[in-house]
Design an enzyme around this catalytic site. Sequence first.
Site, mmCIF file in Angstrom:
data_model
loop_
_atom_site.group_PDB
_atom_site.id
_atom_site.type_symbol
_atom_site.label_atom_id
_atom_site.label_comp_id
_atom_site.label_asym_id
_atom_site.label_seq_id
_atom_site.Cartn_x
_atom_site.Cartn_y
_atom_site.Cartn_z
ATOM 1 N N GLU A 65 0.704 -1.219 -0.064
ATOM 2 C CA GLU A 65 0.142 0.021 0.077
ATOM 3 C C GLU A 65 0.841 1.333 -0.047
ATOM 4 O OE1 GLU A 65 -2.238 3.236 2.042
ATOM 5 O OE2 GLU A 65 -0.294 2.290 2.481
ATOM 6 N N ASP B 86 -7.318 1.692 8.450
ATOM 7 C CA ASP B 86 -5.865 1.576 7.951
ATOM 8 C C ASP B 86 -5.144 2.045 9.379
ATOM 9 O OD1 ASP B 86 -3.141 2.102 7.023
ATOM 10 O OD2 ASP B 86 -3.749 3.225 5.452
ATOM 11 N N HIS C 58 5.695 7.498 9.086
ATOM 12 C CA HIS C 58 6.590 6.854 8.078
ATOM 13 C C HIS C 58 8.201 7.283 8.545
ATOM 14 C CE1 HIS C 58 3.639 7.196 4.532
ATOM 15 N NE2 HIS C 58 3.136 6.306 5.522
#
Lengths: 759, 759
Positions: free
Chosen positions: A425, A454, A567
Amino acid sequence: MLKEVLLGVLTGAVALTIGILLGHFAIDKGSSVPDWVRDASRDVDESIIEKFLAELDTNQLRENLRELTKVPHMATTPGDEATVDFMLKRWQDPNTGLDSAWRENYKVYLSFPNKTSPNKVSVGKTGYLFTAREREKVYKPDQEDPEVVQPYAAYSPAGNVKGKLVYANQGKMSDYELLNRTLDLTGTIAITRYGGEGRSKKYTSFIALNAINAAKFGIVGVLVYTEPYDMNDGLVSESETYPHSWYLPPSGVERGSYNIDFGDLLTPYLAAKDDTYRIPKEDITGIPPIPAQPIGFEDAERLICELDGDDAPNEWQGSLNCTYKLGGPGFKSTSTFNNSNVHLDIYNTERLEYSANVMGIIRGSVEPDRYVIYGNHRDSWVHGAIDPSSGTAVMLEITRVLGKMVKEGKWRPRRSIIFGSWGAEEFGLIGSAEYTEEYFSKLSERTVAYINVDISVFANATLRASASPAAQSVIFTASKQVKAPGTTTTVYENWKQYSNRTSPNYGIIPNVGFLTGAGSDYAAFMHYLGITSMDISYFYDRLVNIKNTYSIPLQSKTRARIYPAYHTAYDTFDYASTYIDPGFTSHQAVARTAGNVLVRLADSLLLPFNCSDYAESLDQYLGQAVTAFEEKLAAKGISMEPLKKAVQLFRDTAAKLDRLIRDSDLAKETPLKVRQMNDQLMLLDRAFLDPLAFPEQYGFRHVIWASRSSSVPTFPGLADAVEKAESTGLKEDWDQAHKHISIVTQAIAGAAHTLDDVI
Amino acid sequence: MLKEVLLGVLTGAVALTIGILLGHFAIDKGSSVPDWVRDASRDVDESIIEKFLAELDTNQLRENLRELTKVPHMATTPGDEATVDFMLKRWQDPNTGLDSAWRENYKVYLSFPNKTSPNKVSVGKTGYLFTAREREKVYKPDQEDPEVVQPYAAYSPAGNVKGKLVYANQGKMSDYELLNRTLDLTGTIAITRYGGEGRSKKYTSFIALNAINAAKFGIVGVLVYTEPYDMNDGLVSESETYPHSWYLPPSGVERGSYNIDFGDLLTPYLAAKDDTYRIPKEDITGIPPIPAQPIGFEDAERLICELDGDDAPNEWQGSLNCTYKLGGPGFKSTSTFNNSNVHLDIYNTERLEYSANVMGIIRGSVEPDRYVIYGNHRDSWVHGAIDPSSGTAVMLEITRVLGKMVKEGKWRPRRSIIFGSWGAEEFGLIGSAEYTEEYFSKLSERTVAYINVDISVFANATLRASASPAAQSVIFTASKQVKAPGTTTTVYENWKQYSNRTSPNYGIIPNVGFLTGAGSDYAAFMHYLGITSMDISYFYDRLVNIKNTYSIPLQSKTRARIYPAYHTAYDTFDYASTYIDPGFTSHQAVARTAGNVLVRLADSLLLPFNCSDYAESLDQYLGQAVTAFEEKLAAKGISMEPLKKAVQLFRDTAAKLDRLIRDSDLAKETPLKVRQMNDQLMLLDRAFLDPLAFPEQYGFRHVIWASRSSSVPTFPGLADAVEKAESTGLKEDWDQAHKHISIVTQAIAGAAHTLDDVI
């Protein structure tokens, strides 16, 4: 004799009565009442829902997350393979697993940094006046894992470029245009900050656009950093950031996929199997034409605070310890960097790799050919505790409880449930997109809804949901049955306090967002397949927009555009369990809300979708369009009347179907009549698809919710076309605006026809 | 006391027994056995079908045709309006009408000749050496009607052009290339003959291509005539043609719409409502760029037989009274036309006009949300006795009999039936195409099948059917129950004698054609919506290919490419009732066959579609593709294995569904299980749609049956791509061949997934 006669008659009468009763009630009429009659009309069982909600357990959620985040699990790495095995083990468990589970591989085009030749950002001819960090600073053992990938911009091309530095804010077209008024940008390197709006994937697609924009001005490379004003509520010092708080440490770098489209880039509209036709790499659009690289704000500060030139505009300033300047281009004469170039040496390589989706199913008992799909991606950039494992932990806890009920024979849903653990993804919603391409027809025909969880917990303040308007009501129903963590009220009431709107139909209700972008794996379901979709999480309180100080332990009021470790190598179990959701109660609230929605969609006799809520949203969009565009269009001889009539028709037919539903005794109706209404509800979003409406944008076929560049929150094709026509003034561009009115008018009227009497 | 006790016991026992029996059998369990249980499992009633077939009456058919052909009824003319009223009157009749009927208007772009300034074809500077006829010769009052439209080529641009004449056979690219080897074509006028293959509408779309081709060589105008060799089995004299036989008189001219695409040309993919966006006229593609005009062979002979130059090739020769020459360019020096130009003065004008579809419905009793659609166009070029009124006469007779059964309460179909009388078909299937655009979602979701009966009787020899392979079996079933006119056998057996093939599954069976073009109104249903469609008529014996002499009264053995009066002023009731079907028994046979198919589709518990028959056709296509292309593709590194595997998967899953159906006791199954299988069958053709596979071709989305230029009868995208790649040798064109393998592979595999276990 009289007595005997009377006795006989009495005996006879009693016996006759007993006989009649026995005959009527005790003896089954055999095959004349088929078993399925009762099954076919059974509705959702509230006691099952109660049991299910009660079983969802914070300890299980914590242990799921711990297991999922043991090692980094970037797509197709050994860590990813380990999570594939883990998911399969759980879903194939004989006591708590699903009916069946398997993996499906796609051969997809991914971009990685080069381990032996890391990307480098440096200043000075030999590159040693300054070199940006190659790895984030180690605070906990997690950051030491050799599998932590070097920060990079996936799909940025490899290349060695150098140039004088300029500061270009968020790299929007308007940012570059502003710079270009006073500076010659040819041959420069731009440093930009994350933020702004992308059409597509999460928060990074804008940066592909950034680099595409930059190249138009002759810029040869782009740096992107995380601005502490946007992410840390202004905090910059190590003592105030993780591991001391939830804020991003100075060395933290936000990785991302720098592409605009979603799905495998080499196989648009085709599932990426071994022999599938792949477009030539040079034909890929929507990726940076020039090298790009993300850096942390510690390194960004070194570069920005040495810049020469005019002061940047106020809105471009941030929290780094200097006034941000535009660049000479290049550095101040007083700087040690004086006259030096910034060098980007990027060694990213692209490879075809097998990425797996893990699929699991619970077969439906009455309507197995109707699917409720629940999914989340499995791959992360690093450990991905929040993104995506907080969602995967929730999915696994839901499947554990439902699986157990199924294995114990206590429950089987009316409709089938499909669980998807999507791969790759982070590189652009690849696993889910390939899945929808491969099974396009089957999924289009049969899928009732797609539920995406998610990142399940961004923060602990409130539920957040974005959805097709049809799904608003079932999300409300579900959230009313769940207690909000840390409060004495329900998730619904708590949500309404944090984020609400005034609905013409209902008054003040929680605000459900629209799924207008491609921020997560719902994109292919909502935009490509036209399946009623929703995205559910727990979120911040975004009511405040001021610098706040109370940062520990729970970050609910913040200006951060996303949780700060997003991230980076700091998105770990430690981070999540210390700062994001220590008691895992928000995870539990999301599991309960999304799980409740799932079971209702799977078990309700009549699908819990509301088409009048859809009409309300269309009305809202119409109002915005009329306000913003009607005069301008009229000046060009283009009428909005057909669009108004179409929305009116939709409103009327939706009300008609509502009445039909309300006036039906569903439990007594023929199953085919109920199925007919369910089909009308299930296929409502499908009716808005037009595969030719947005030829430039991969996968966007839903004419209401497709992505939009215009800031006017209305029908995207119309808004973007008017915006373009206004800027160019060309007749052919006004023609396109007219065309988009016709397209959306026909789609809305066409959808209305599906809600009307079936013949 | 013993006696009394015994008596009491006995009385009691008897009463108990009676009571049990009464209780069990006499007292209904009330709501426990819903009425719909029986309805839901009811299958087609063969006795109803027998009654229905018996009622279809030749006299009614004759009177329908007489009424429909009283006046010319070209689209949107007063004659067309009269047929609208007639259809509505019939369908709204209280005793024999439908549940309801109404008209729907579209505002469409049509092309007409100018009444006050007729098109002219002439020779010589002042145009009076020779002038072609403006009207066809009058043999019967029908030809005198002032509403007979002057022969013309719809959508040919207006213009006054002149040039030396050349003869260009059928105007194919190869024809012009051959001419171009020896002649300078710049500034010439080409005379060509009807024939050849068009991608699209009926037999005329090729001529749009003809003019498009011609313009590439600098040709400035195109004439098209009907060659008696192709149409009259070589006969040319007035004494041998109508009214003395069915052959075309020398002055007869075939009108036609000279466009390649179907649907309204200004509103592709949008229903042509008042305010719909219309593309600029100059953006229309697929219409002649230069003036074109059709003429009769009498006039063509005058022109061709005066031509100078080399003899035309053998295959270009025909039955006119001379050796066909290529042209000097221009005429022989010995001709009175010597050195003269041919002049085309074309005054066609385009207008937006309201064209009506007339719609009628019979509501389904059990599954009203499932539609069987039966349609034909209503508009003709002139009186249109055969085209289209022979089909309309059949449709009206079917609706009369079904309507009567409904009104008398004797029957109501399980599924809904929709009848469509389409407008403006002759101009490019406009009415049906606009209908499918306006109701796209509703029709896609719910339509079981589309039955097209346009020209119902071309001749009296045999049934002809083209269809999606899924529908082969129901056409067979229906045709086995109908007697073939003029024989002692069934329509099925008779058909098998005239046109058959050897099926791997069944041995020798009648040959059902594929619906690969856009010859009639099935196009939008089959190609755009992916609805299982079929086209049914009675036809010639085409086994012979020799000049025949026995022309009166029934033309069964002929070389005529279509019945000779096609699109002329001679296609009248007199013509049809004298030469085509005097006893109306072929009309009756078509009404019975198509009507039987209709009732079976509407009433069968399980849809009478066969997915293994589909597999057989895919296998056949695969075999052709492998034979023709595998080596060539392999030489370019492109494998056909994925396609082979996909076809194999389709075959396997089709067999699996067949077994499931065979092993099910449908009458006892839950209606939802039957519905599930029906949905699998209904949506099978839908699974082959790919809206992006043929971006250049309006409305062609079905990747198996889309039109094809290649002569290899196989997957059209693949065949055309390989053909192109072979001719250019470019890598990018071989890439397209690879891409089309992937597209068709994914479509077939995707369709197979829909036939597999539903979860």
